[in-house]
Scaffold this motif. Structure first.
Motif, PDB file in Angstrom:
ATOM      1  N   PRO A  78       0.823  -1.207   0.000  1.00  0.00           N
ATOM      2  CA  PRO A  78       0.000   0.000   0.000  1.00  0.00           C
ATOM      3  C   PRO A  78       0.858   1.258   0.000  1.00  0.00           C
ATOM      4  CG  PRO A  78       0.017  -1.016   2.176  1.00  0.00           C
ATOM      5  CD  PRO A  78       0.688  -1.983   1.236  1.00  0.00           C
ATOM      6  N   LYS A  79       0.335   2.337  -0.589  1.00  0.00           N
ATOM      7  CA  LYS A  79       1.089   3.585  -0.660  1.00  0.00           C
ATOM      8  C   LYS A  79       1.259   4.214   0.722  1.00  0.00           C
ATOM      9  CE  LYS A  79       1.970   3.664  -5.037  1.00  0.00           C
ATOM     10  NZ  LYS A  79       3.351   3.522  -5.517  1.00  0.00           N
ATOM     11  N   THR A  80       0.285   4.026   1.602  1.00  0.00           N
ATOM     12  CA  THR A  80       0.433   4.456   2.988  1.00  0.00           C
ATOM     13  C   THR A  80       0.772   3.234   3.823  1.00  0.00           C
ATOM     14  OG1 THR A  80      -1.153   6.275   2.747  1.00  0.00           O
ATOM     15  CG2 THR A  80      -0.698   5.500   4.988  1.00  0.00           C
ATOM     16  N   VAL A  81       1.952   3.252   4.436  1.00  0.00           N
ATOM     17  CA  VAL A  81       2.439   2.111   5.207  1.00  0.00           C
ATOM     18  C   VAL A  81       2.491   2.500   6.678  1.00  0.00           C
ATOM     19  CG1 VAL A  81       4.355   0.506   5.566  1.00  0.00           C
ATOM     20  CG2 VAL A  81       3.786   1.288   3.255  1.00  0.00           C
ATOM     21  N   ARG A  82       1.816   1.714   7.495  1.00  0.00           N
ATOM     22  CA  ARG A  82       1.772   1.977   8.935  1.00  0.00           C
ATOM     23  C   ARG A  82       2.740   1.035   9.644  1.00  0.00           C
ATOM     24  NH1 ARG A  82      -2.888   1.703  12.003  1.00  0.00           N
ATOM     25  NH2 ARG A  82      -2.123   3.531  13.107  1.00  0.00           N
ATOM     26  N   VAL A  83       3.674   1.634  10.379  1.00  0.00           N
ATOM     27  CA  VAL A  83       4.734   0.879  11.041  1.00  0.00           C
ATOM     28  C   VAL A  83       4.532   0.946  12.552  1.00  0.00           C
ATOM     29  CG1 VAL A  83       7.225   0.648  11.382  1.00  0.00           C
ATOM     30  CG2 VAL A  83       6.329   1.447   9.175  1.00  0.00           C
ATOM     31  N   GLY A  84       4.506  -0.220  13.192  1.00  0.00           N
ATOM     32  CA  GLY A  84       4.395  -0.288  14.634  1.00  0.00           C
ATOM     33  C   GLY A  84       5.766  -0.358  15.282  1.00  0.00           C
ATOM     34  N   ILE A  85       6.022   0.524  16.256  1.00  0.00           N
ATOM     35  CA  ILE A  85       7.238   0.478  17.054  1.00  0.00           C
ATOM     36  C   ILE A  85       6.848  -0.191  18.371  1.00  0.00           C
ATOM     37  CG2 ILE A  85       9.171   1.765  18.031  1.00  0.00           C
ATOM     38  CD1 ILE A  85       8.946   2.237  15.061  1.00  0.00           C
ATOM     39  N   VAL A  86       7.255  -1.433  18.569  1.00  0.00           N
ATOM     40  CA  VAL A  86       6.790  -2.226  19.711  1.00  0.00           C
ATOM     41  C   VAL A  86       7.823  -2.182  20.838  1.00  0.00           C
ATOM     42  CG1 VAL A  86       6.011  -4.487  20.503  1.00  0.00           C
ATOM     43  CG2 VAL A  86       5.544  -3.756  18.143  1.00  0.00           C
ATOM     44  N   ALA A 116      -4.092  -3.586  11.598  1.00  0.00           N
ATOM     45  CA  ALA A 116      -4.057  -2.292  10.917  1.00  0.00           C
ATOM     46  C   ALA A 116      -2.639  -1.835  10.581  1.00  0.00           C
ATOM     47  CB  ALA A 116      -4.745  -1.232  11.778  1.00  0.00           C
ATOM     48  N   LEU A 117      -1.633  -2.558  11.055  1.00  0.00           N
ATOM     49  CA  LEU A 117      -0.243  -2.184  10.821  1.00  0.00           C
ATOM     50  C   LEU A 117       0.380  -3.065   9.744  1.00  0.00           C
ATOM     51  CD1 LEU A 117       0.756  -1.717  14.569  1.00  0.00           C
ATOM     52  CD2 LEU A 117       0.359   0.089  12.882  1.00  0.00           C
ATOM     53  N   ASP A 118       1.359  -2.500   9.027  1.00  0.00           N
ATOM     54  CA  ASP A 118       1.943  -3.182   7.870  1.00  0.00           C
ATOM     55  C   ASP A 118       3.346  -3.715   8.110  1.00  0.00           C
ATOM     56  OD1 ASP A 118      -0.260  -2.483   5.969  1.00  0.00           O
ATOM     57  OD2 ASP A 118       0.414  -0.450   6.458  1.00  0.00           O
ATOM     58  N   ALA A 119       4.051  -3.181   9.113  1.00  0.00           N
ATOM     59  CA  ALA A 119       5.428  -3.593   9.397  1.00  0.00           C
ATOM     60  C   ALA A 119       5.744  -3.226  10.848  1.00  0.00           C
ATOM     61  CB  ALA A 119       6.404  -2.925   8.442  1.00  0.00           C
ATOM     62  N   PHE A 120       6.843  -3.807  11.371  1.00  0.00           N
ATOM     63  CA  PHE A 120       7.114  -3.636  12.796  1.00  0.00           C
ATOM     64  C   PHE A 120       8.604  -3.478  13.088  1.00  0.00           C
ATOM     65  CE2 PHE A 120       3.178  -5.926  12.346  1.00  0.00           C
ATOM     66  CZ  PHE A 120       2.344  -5.307  13.275  1.00  0.00           C
ATOM     67  N   VAL A 121       8.884  -2.619  14.070  1.00  0.00           N
ATOM     68  CA  VAL A 121      10.204  -2.513  14.680  1.00  0.00           C
ATOM     69  C   VAL A 121      10.034  -2.957  16.128  1.00  0.00           C
ATOM     70  CG1 VAL A 121      12.115  -1.009  15.326  1.00  0.00           C
ATOM     71  CG2 VAL A 121      10.873  -0.591  13.184  1.00  0.00           C
ATOM     72  N   PHE A 122      10.586  -4.123  16.473  1.00  0.00           N
ATOM     73  CA  PHE A 122      10.485  -4.639  17.835  1.00  0.00           C
ATOM     74  C   PHE A 122      11.690  -4.153  18.636  1.00  0.00           C
ATOM     75  CE2 PHE A 122       7.715  -7.498  15.557  1.00  0.00           C
ATOM     76  CZ  PHE A 122       6.694  -7.775  16.461  1.00  0.00           C
ATOM     77  N   VAL A 123      11.411  -3.477  19.741  1.00  0.00           N
ATOM     78  CA  VAL A 123      12.458  -2.983  20.638  1.00  0.00           C
ATOM     79  C   VAL A 123      12.330  -3.778  21.934  1.00  0.00           C
ATOM     80  CG1 VAL A 123      13.434  -0.982  21.809  1.00  0.00           C
ATOM     81  CG2 VAL A 123      12.308  -0.695  19.585  1.00  0.00           C
ATOM     82  N   THR A 124      13.270  -4.669  22.189  1.00  0.00           N
ATOM     83  CA  THR A 124      13.112  -5.604  23.291  1.00  0.00           C
ATOM     84  C   THR A 124      14.279  -5.589  24.264  1.00  0.00           C
ATOM     85  OG1 THR A 124      12.669  -7.922  23.878  1.00  0.00           O
ATOM     86  CG2 THR A 124      14.121  -7.539  21.998  1.00  0.00           C
ATOM     87  N   SER A 125      13.958  -5.711  25.530  1.00  0.00           N
ATOM     88  CA  SER A 125      14.964  -5.965  26.543  1.00  0.00           C
ATOM     89  C   SER A 125      15.249  -7.461  26.570  1.00  0.00           C
ATOM     90  CB  SER A 125      14.455  -5.499  27.914  1.00  0.00           C
ATOM     91  OG  SER A 125      13.190  -6.087  28.196  1.00  0.00           O
ATOM     92  N   GLN A 126      16.218  -7.857  27.391  1.00  0.00           N
ATOM     93  CA  GLN A 126      16.552  -9.270  27.533  1.00  0.00           C
ATOM     94  C   GLN A 126      16.358  -9.670  28.987  1.00  0.00           C
ATOM     95  OE1 GLN A 126      19.878 -11.344  25.385  1.00  0.00           O
ATOM     96  NE2 GLN A 126      20.869 -11.213  27.378  1.00  0.00           N
TER      97      GLN A 126
END
Length: 219
Positions: free
Chosen positions: A8-16, A95-105
């Motif tokens: 899609p031309k509008t891409v929604r990215v989730g920052i998790v 509703a989101l198209d891609a993701f950046v997962f920010v995780t602790s350990q």
């Protein structure tokens, strides 16, 4: 017969932000990562696409330990879920198209709250691009590897092979993190913490952009 799925031309990215601990710095680190991505987009916009971002704090979701009677991979979302908290989570991720997962350990692994939130769903994640940024006293590399296996192998998302692991650079910063204190990360802080890793995070983001903007062939 092979069909091509167009991006899609509008891409929604989730920052998790993956940590659900009561005392945590995950939202600060997620905001830091997001600020680098948005800064990089000013310099290198994704031509032909409009990108929107949504930050998801797993610690604020208040999802109980998985309590659906069905198996997520067998459920047609979101109507197939029994509980409203699952249906709401389903709608948010769908509703989101891609993701950046920010995780602790946590003890060399993925935080339990993040794993629980992922396991609530299946089809909503499937096929979507992702990258992983980890952080911790040792950088969180083991958690990143485990998360890539969960998302890429188990749920069949499309991941970037590389990750970025952010180690707390001093005992002082580590102490602040364990107490959930302000790390001074931009924005709006000006601490030098991880400033030398901004290029690595931007490069990882550009690899994700490559996945986002590449049509996928479905057989």
């Amino acid at each position: 017969m092979t069909a091509t799925t167009f991006v899609p031309k509008t891409v929604r990215v989730g920052i998790v932000s993956g940590s659900a601990r009561v005392v945590r710095v995950g939202p600060q680190v997620a905001a830091f990562v997001r600020s680098i991505i948005e800064e990089d987009l000013k310099e290198s916009p994704v031509e032909g696409f409009e990108l929107e971002f949504e930050t998801i704090d797993v610690g604020a979701l208040n999802l109980p330990l998985y309590d659906e009677p069905g198996i997520p991979s067998h459920i047609s979302p979101p109507e197939g879920y029994e509980h409203e908290h699952t249906r709401a989570w389903s709608r948010q991720i769908a509703a989101l198209d891609a993701f950046v997962f920010v995780t602790s350990q946590h003890n060399w692994g993925v935080p339990a709250g993040l794993k629980n939130a992922i396991d609530y769903l299946f089809k909503e994640w499937q096929g979507k691009p992702f990258v992983v940024v980890s952080y911790g006293g040792h950088g969180g590399g083991n958690a990143a590897k485990a998360l890539q296996l969960i998302l890429g192998g188990g749920i069949k998302m499309r991941g970037v092979e590389n990750t970025v692991a952010l180690s707390f650079p001093s005992r002082d910063i580590l102490g602040k993190a364990t107490r959930g204190e302000d790390l001074g990360l931009p924005p709006p802080g000006s601490e030098p913490t991880w400033q030398d890793r901004k290029g690595d995070i931007a490069a990882l983001w550009r690899q994700l952009v490559g996945l986002i903007t590449t049509p996928v062939e479905n057989k």
